[in-house]
Design a protein around this motif. Sequence first.
Motif, short mmCIF file in Angstrom:
data_model
loop_
_atom_site.label_atom_id
_atom_site.label_comp_id
_atom_site.label_asym_id
_atom_site.label_seq_id
_atom_site.Cartn_x
_atom_site.Cartn_y
_atom_site.Cartn_z
N MET A 1 15.15 8.15 -0.07
CA MET A 1 13.94 8.78 -0.60
C MET A 1 13.09 7.81 -1.42
SD MET A 1 15.44 12.51 -1.70
CE MET A 1 13.89 13.03 -2.42
N SER A 2 13.57 6.59 -1.62
CA SER A 2 12.82 5.63 -2.43
C SER A 2 11.72 4.94 -1.64
CB SER A 2 13.77 4.58 -3.02
OG SER A 2 14.41 3.86 -1.97
N HIS A 3 11.73 5.10 -0.31
CA HIS A 3 10.76 4.41 0.53
C HIS A 3 9.33 4.78 0.16
CE1 HIS A 3 9.78 3.00 4.89
NE2 HIS A 3 9.39 2.15 3.96
N LEU A 4 9.05 6.05 0.02
CA LEU A 4 7.71 6.51 -0.34
C LEU A 4 7.30 5.94 -1.69
CD1 LEU A 4 5.18 8.30 -0.13
CD2 LEU A 4 6.55 10.18 -1.07
N PHE A 5 8.17 6.01 -2.67
CA PHE A 5 7.81 5.58 -4.01
C PHE A 5 7.72 4.07 -4.12
CE2 PHE A 5 9.97 9.71 -4.33
CZ PHE A 5 8.91 10.45 -4.83
N GLN A 6 8.45 3.37 -3.26
CA GLN A 6 8.31 1.91 -3.21
C GLN A 6 6.92 1.54 -2.71
OE1 GLN A 6 11.16 0.00 -0.63
NE2 GLN A 6 10.09 -1.96 -0.69
N HIS A 7 6.48 2.18 -1.63
CA HIS A 7 5.13 1.92 -1.11
C HIS A 7 4.06 2.37 -2.09
CE1 HIS A 7 6.03 1.41 3.47
NE2 HIS A 7 6.72 0.58 2.71
N LEU A 8 4.31 3.49 -2.77
CA LEU A 8 3.34 3.98 -3.74
C LEU A 8 3.19 3.00 -4.90
CD1 LEU A 8 1.47 6.28 -4.62
CD2 LEU A 8 3.44 7.37 -5.71
N ALA A 9 4.30 2.46 -5.36
CA ALA A 9 4.25 1.47 -6.44
C ALA A 9 3.49 0.23 -5.99
CB ALA A 9 5.67 1.10 -6.87
N GLU A 10 3.71 -0.20 -4.74
CA GLU A 10 2.99 -1.36 -4.22
C GLU A 10 1.50 -1.08 -4.11
OE1 GLU A 10 4.87 -2.28 -0.55
OE2 GLU A 10 6.75 -2.96 -1.47
N SER A 11 1.16 0.14 -3.73
CA SER A 11 -0.26 0.52 -3.63
C SER A 11 -0.94 0.47 -4.99
CB SER A 11 -0.39 1.93 -3.04
OG SER A 11 0.01 1.97 -1.69
N PHE A 12 -0.23 0.88 -6.04
CA PHE A 12 -0.81 0.84 -7.38
C PHE A 12 -0.87 -0.59 -7.92
CE2 PHE A 12 0.10 5.46 -7.64
CZ PHE A 12 -1.16 5.87 -8.08
N ARG A 13 0.07 -1.44 -7.48
CA ARG A 13 0.02 -2.85 -7.91
C ARG A 13 -1.11 -3.59 -7.22
NH1 ARG A 13 5.84 -2.63 -7.85
NH2 ARG A 13 5.85 -3.45 -5.72
N ASP A 101 -2.68 -3.26 13.11
CA ASP A 101 -2.66 -4.65 12.63
C ASP A 101 -1.45 -4.95 11.77
OD1 ASP A 101 -4.92 -5.45 13.93
OD2 ASP A 101 -6.28 -5.09 12.24
N GLY A 102 -0.63 -3.93 11.53
CA GLY A 102 0.62 -4.16 10.81
C GLY A 102 0.67 -3.62 9.39
N ASN A 103 -0.40 -2.94 8.96
CA ASN A 103 -0.36 -2.36 7.61
C ASN A 103 0.38 -1.02 7.66
OD1 ASN A 103 -0.75 -1.36 5.05
ND2 ASN A 103 -2.95 -1.67 5.01
N MET A 104 1.65 -1.06 7.37
CA MET A 104 2.48 0.14 7.43
C MET A 104 2.70 0.77 6.06
SD MET A 104 3.04 1.12 10.40
CE MET A 104 4.34 2.29 10.04
N ARG A 105 1.95 0.32 5.07
CA ARG A 105 2.01 0.97 3.76
C ARG A 105 1.02 2.15 3.81
NH1 ARG A 105 1.10 -3.29 -0.21
NH2 ARG A 105 -1.09 -2.67 -0.25
N LEU A 106 1.50 3.24 4.35
CA LEU A 106 0.63 4.38 4.62
C LEU A 106 0.11 5.03 3.35
CD1 LEU A 106 2.62 6.04 7.55
CD2 LEU A 106 0.86 4.27 7.65
N THR A 107 0.74 4.76 2.23
CA THR A 107 0.25 5.33 0.97
C THR A 107 -1.16 4.83 0.64
OG1 THR A 107 1.45 3.55 -0.17
CG2 THR A 107 2.53 5.70 -0.02
N ALA A 251 10.02 13.20 4.54
CA ALA A 251 9.20 13.03 5.75
C ALA A 251 8.74 11.58 5.90
CB ALA A 251 8.00 13.97 5.70
N TYR A 252 8.37 10.95 4.78
CA TYR A 252 7.89 9.57 4.84
C TYR A 252 9.02 8.63 5.26
CZ TYR A 252 4.96 5.60 3.46
OH TYR A 252 4.20 4.46 3.46
#
Length: 263
Positions: A1-13, A101-107, A251-252
């Motif tokens: 379940m950390s996958h979503l929050f990992q991407h979310l943290a990257e999006s905020f960074r 193009d490879g951007n899989m950070r859907l957040t 789901a993510y």
Amino acid sequence: MSHLFQHLAESFRRPDHWVYASRLDTITKYRKTHLGILWMLVPTAIYIWGIGGYLGALQPGIDMQRFLAHVAVGFVVFRFVMTVFTDATGVFSTYQSYIYDGNMRLTDFVLRLVSRSFYYFVIAQPLLALAVLASPDFHWGGVPGSLIGLAVLMVNLFFYSIVLGLIGARFPDVSELMGSIMMAAFLITPIVWYPDAAPAGTLRGALMRANPFHHLVAGIRSPLLGETIEPVTVYYLAAMTVVGLVAAAIAYRVFARRVPLWL
């Protein structure tokens, strides 16, 4: 379940994609018009003082200033939710080229969607303030509670947009269905009528209290206008937030990697 929050943290960074791009989306849409982003105020003004004023005039004895404030907050909040959820069903297909193009950070794409709609919400605030400040029910002590309700709304919009985006990527027809769902939800949400018209123990009361949009609107409007928040609204929002968080995370983690294949 950390996958979503990992991407979310990257999006905020690295907010360059969704913060600046969502602002650019808003500006470029109106750059060729004479009034520019002022056009974003027109639907809100028409609904509050046009439709709201007309419906208020049809109800003898109603306090017009109180009613217009009720309509104003309800409409602005519901429009925010409706725009996010409707666009969420097609958010990944909209940015299909980025995903290929490879951007899989859907957040990034979901945050861009939510922030773009939030700009509309913010720009409508001057008109909302005019209607709310004129209401005899308004009191400044309700502002902190209203802001808490807004924070709960934003969290829910993000989590449920993740779920709707994944469903919409797999089943494109959901995008067409969402418009009809939101139209039906508007009718059973107390935007142009008071919640008192749907008392507990009646069918219309059960429909209103089962409607998540009613509780999302009430969480913001009730503290601001001195309306009573039913305990069921607090429980509903708490449960809705937890369910949305868990559903979005699962789901993510399971389906996000399949989005390019679905598109």
